[in-house]
Structure formats: structure tokens, C-alpha cells
Enzyme design. Structure first.
Site, short mmCIF file in Angstrom:
data_model
loop_
_atom_site.label_atom_id
_atom_site.label_comp_id
_atom_site.label_asym_id
_atom_site.label_seq_id
_atom_site.Cartn_x
_atom_site.Cartn_y
_atom_site.Cartn_z
N ASP A 245 54.91 -1.44 36.08
CA ASP A 245 53.57 -0.85 36.12
C ASP A 245 52.77 -1.56 37.21
O ASP A 245 52.20 -2.61 36.99
CB ASP A 245 52.90 -1.01 34.75
CG ASP A 245 51.49 -0.43 34.72
OD1 ASP A 245 51.13 0.27 35.69
OD2 ASP A 245 50.76 -0.68 33.75
N GLU A 246 52.79 -0.97 38.40
CA GLU A 246 52.14 -1.55 39.56
C GLU A 246 52.52 -3.02 39.77
O GLU A 246 51.66 -3.90 39.85
CB GLU A 246 50.62 -1.40 39.46
CG GLU A 246 50.15 0.04 39.42
CD GLU A 246 48.65 0.18 39.56
OE1 GLU A 246 47.92 -0.66 38.98
OE2 GLU A 246 48.21 1.10 40.25
#
Length: 480
Positions: A121-122
Site C-alpha cells: 500500500d504505497e
């Protein structure tokens, strides 16, 4: 000890009915909430608003079970904390794919239509430093190999979401765009991997944060207003912040040798509270401008008539446990409030019809905790600060929807936030005798004193994360 699940962001992205030539507009659905709207309610909310696909930034079994048989296209995700294990162990990757992909896509008529796996996630977010860089590519390769082993590689693509601060242009000129230097090696490996397997490049574009942090970006420019002063760069004219950021990324990709790779804007939005200019009015203006721009299929100066493959709005619902390290606005990205009520109307594909609200929402009893004005309030401010340390008081921030509350109204807001987040338990409205439970709604104008939902996230999230972590631990024990 298992990590606290509230530190993880569980994001779903939903693609709504707007789709042209393979292009689509979607919505991120986050569930980092103390009292999340139950998954079946959210699935119904999405379906009632013409949802076609949903993207999950984790693989919560409760959510996947709610999606079974819905015929929605689904993306499941892997949190950053799992990247190390998936990088080092093929068996861990195979177990993850079996438990979070195969078991759901093979369940007959009630199966889940999984289309993507988002690895991390990022993980390139600048605040993370380089802690995830050694594991991203290996994890993606092992997940891809696991999909091949399960004969799913033609149906499920592997992607890695990229943060808005992974690329930049010091001069604000898109023609000078580049990735952060420390990312170049990993980014080339990622782009080579994506290109080989026909996967798009997932990225966050954030006109709000650009406006919030950059004095050279005006509000009108960020909001797609026609009166905004344009930015010029190498005979290219930019009329809005979205195109400016997007083409900065296009240049960065071209510099690394991938000028034509498909781009998916994985997160883009405008918050409605927590800071100045984060209002429902501005959010509606931004969303309307963005959607009209995407529907025009005009593209950007560097990619004319070639808009993003897909664009996902951040987000579906407000989240009172979302990290506020970037700002108090982080808990207010939702098109809908935490309980599924539309904040404003925007055409996401339903045409002239208004957005549908969530139905059959179950709340705690209609009561609130306020300050007792008959008590000595000399220590009330200290009690309010203590309350806010264990609750969400971001609406009280300067520029927020409750920032105009005078003393002791702001004390009451703090008390009630704590009271609701702690399930209205009797002891959570004490505050040394300063709290008072009332059945009279103390909301004032735009400042809403909420009553929480009758569901708590702690038990279900703990079960979901326990399941995921046990899967990885067993796989690692079995060896690579």
C-alpha cells in the site's frame, strides 16, 4: 505480538458505472474506522450506486465473503508489513494466493471475481524511507509465480501502488518530472515487471495536497476552475493541477524508458473537513471538474486523447482511525460520511439521480456526552485534551466544521467523540465528573455531534489479521 490492525489501511476501490472505451471512474473504500459500516451494508451501497468493480487494499475474509456472488470485479491487496515475508518465501506467496485468491475465485456460483492483486500500500511513500524497497520486487515476483502455479495468471494481474511523492518536478514543470533518485533502480525493475505481464502503473495523484503544500498552486487551479491562471511549460499549457501532476509522472516514466505504459490513478480526491479549504462545497466542485475532464477524453498535453485507464476517487467513507500524520483532513476524504450518508451529489454514472445512501444502518442509542455546566470547569480543557488523545477531534481543527464552536461547546465535542468511540460505555462520559449524558442532540449548524454505529471493528479486524499472519507464519516455517 501481532501488530495493531488499526495502523493498517484497508482500502477498497470501487469502479462505478461510468465507463467508456475501457476507461472507468472508481472510488476507494477505506475501513480504518473504530465502528465501520458492516461489509454487507457497504456492498449494497456500492451496488445501489451502479458499482462495477471494487478494489481492496487487503484481503479481509469478512469483506471477501460479503462480495461473494456480487459479480463485482475485485482487487485484493497485501499490506506493506507482509512484503518481507512474501519476498523471502515462495511458499508464503503460494499460501497467500491460495487463501486470499484461489479459495474465493473457485467457489462455484458464489465466487468472488478477483482481477488484481495490489502488492503493498504505497510502499514508496517518502515517510517510509527505504524500509520496503528491498522487498517490493521479490514479493511481486513471488505472487506472480504463485498465480502461475494456480493457473490464474491470465485472469489476475499483479500491481504495486505508487505514492504521489514518488515523483516530482522541483520547478513545477512537467517536462522536468522524475522519480526520487533513490527509487530509480527499484522503479526500473517494477516497470520492467509490469510491462512484461501487461499490468498498469498504479499511482496516487493529489491536487489537494499539492495545493495544501505548494504556494505556487492556486485553489482555482486545483479545482478545475476556468478562471484559474494557466501554467505554461515547453509550449504546453496546463489548465489544472491534475494534468500538471499527471504529465510530471508521464515524463518520469518516459525518462526511465516506459513512455507508453498504461496508468491507473489509484487515489485522487478532496477532503471535506479538518483544515481550511477542505469543505463539501470545494469537494463537489473538484469532483465535478475531475469527472467532466475525464469524460471529455481530452487527456493531457503529453497524452492527448489518452486519459488514465482507470481513476479511483478517494474515498467512499470517512475513517476516524486513519493516520493524520499528513494532516487532520486525512479522516475526511469520504464522498459519504462514516455511516454511509452522501455529503454532496456528484454524477458517478447514475446520471441525474442523487447518490443513494446506505440503508438499514444500525446506530448506538441516540444519546450524547456533553460538559456539565453546573460543575467547576477550570480543568475542563485538560480533560478535553485527554479525550481527544483517544478519539477523533479533527473537526475542531482550524478551518474544520466545528472550529467555530466556542468554549465550552468544543469541550462537549471532545467528550462526545470519546464517548461514542468507546461504545457509549458509562465510564466513558465521566471526565472527573465533568461529563453529562443527554438525549438532546447538541449539534450546531454544520458541526455534527455524531452517534456511532452499533458495530465495533476491533474483533473482526483482529480475526482477519490473525488469519493473514498465521497463514504467513505457517508458510515461513515450512520453508521457501
Amino acid at each position: 505480538m501481532l501488530p495493531n490492525p488499526f495502523f493498517f489501511t484497508l482500502f477498497f476501490t470501487t469502479i462505478l458505472g461510468l465507463s467508456t472505451n475501457g476507461r472507468a471512474i472508481g472510488v476507494n473504500w477505506g475501513s480504518v474506522s473504530s465502528h465501520p459500516l458492516p461489509s454487507p451494508n457497504v456492498v449494497e451501497l456500492l451496488k445501489s450506486n451502479n458499482v462495477d468493480k471494487v478494489k481492496l487494499f487487503d484481503a479481509d475474509p469478512h469483506v471477501l465473503e460479503a462480495l461473494a456472488g456480487s459479480n463485482l470485479g475485485v482487487t485484493v491487496g497485501i499490506p506493506n508489513v507482509m512484503l518481507r515475508s512474501l519476498n523471502s518465501s515462495r511458499k508464503a506467496a503460494q499460501s497467500w494466493v491460495h487463501d486470499n485468491v484461489t479459495r474465493y475465485v473457485s467457489n462455484g456460483g458464489s465466487r468472488v471475481r478477483i482481477e488484481y492483486v495490489a502488492v503493498g500500500d504505497e510502499p514508496f511513500l517518502q515517510s517510509y524511507g527505504e524500509q520496503f524497497l528491498p522487498f517490493i520486487i521479490g514479493a511481486a515476483i513471488n505472487i506472480q509465480a504463485a498465480l502461475v502455479k494456480a493457473n490464474l495468471e491470465s485472469r489476475v494481474k499483479v500491481v504495486v501502488p505508487c505514492s504521489f511523492d514518488a515523483f516530482l518536478s522541483e520547478s513545477n514543470h512537467p517536462s522536468k518530472g522524475h522519480f526520487r533518485p533513490e527509487l530509480n533502480k527499484t522503479m526500473i525493475e517494477l516497470l520492467t515487471f509490469l510491462n512484461k505481464h501487461g499490468s498498469p502503473f498504479f499511482v496516487t495523484i493529489s491536487p489537494f495536497i499539492s495545493f495544501h503544500q505548494n504556494k505556487n498552486i492556486s485553489r482555482d487551479f486545483a479545482l478545475f476552475k476556468e478562471a484559474a491562471k494557466p501554467h505554461n511549460d515547453s509550449h504546453k499549457t496546463y489548465k489544472n493541477s491534475f494534468d500538471l501532476s499527471y504529465d510530471t509522472l508521464v515524463t518520469a516514466l518516459s525518462t526511465l524508458g516506459f513512455p507508453k505504459i498504461d496508468i491507473v490513478v489509484a487515489q485522487i480526491g478532496w477532503p471535506t473537513d479538518g483544515v481550511a479549504n477542505a469543505t463539501s462545497s470545494n469537494a463537489k466542485t473538484f469532483m465535478t471538474g475531475l469527472i467532466e475532464h475525464l469524460r471529455s477524453k481530452s487527456g493531457t498535453p503529453l497524452r492527448p486523447k489518452n486519459p488514465p485507464l482507470e481513476t479511483y476517487i478517494l474515498s467512499l467513507l470517512d475513517e476516524d482511525l486513519r493516520s493524520i500524520s499528513a494532516g487532520n483532513f486525512e479522516r475526511h476524504w469520504g464522498l459519504f460520511t462514516f455511516d454511509g450518508q452522501a455529503k454532496y451529489n456528484v454524477d458517478l454514472g447514475q446520471g441525474s439521480k442523487p447518490l443513494m445512501n446506505a440503508l438499514n444502518v444500525q446506530y448506538l442509542p441516540p444519546r450524547w456526552c456533553v460538559v456539565n455546566n453546573n460543575k467547576d470547569l477550570s480543568n475542563a480543557t485538560a480533560s478535553a485534551q485527554e479525550a481527544c488523545s483517544g478519539a477523533d477531534c479533527t473537526a475542531l481543527s482550524p478551518g474544520g466544521s466545528c472550529s467555530n464552536l466556542s468554549w465550552p461547546g468544543n469541550i462537549s465535542y471532545s467528550f462526545n467523540s470519546y464517548y461514542q468511540q468507546h461504545d457509549q460505555s458509562a465510564g466513558s462520559c465521566d471526565f472527573g465528573g465533568l461529563g453529562l449524558i443527554t438525549t438532546v442532540d447538541p449539534s450546531v449548524d454544520k458541526c455534527r455531534f455524531p452517534v456511532e454505529l452499533s458495530t465495533s471493528s476491533s474483533q473482526s479486524l483482529q480475526k482477519a489479521f490473525l488469519f493473514s499472519w498465521m497463514t504467513l507464519l505457517v508458510a515461513v516455517v515450512l520453508g521457501t
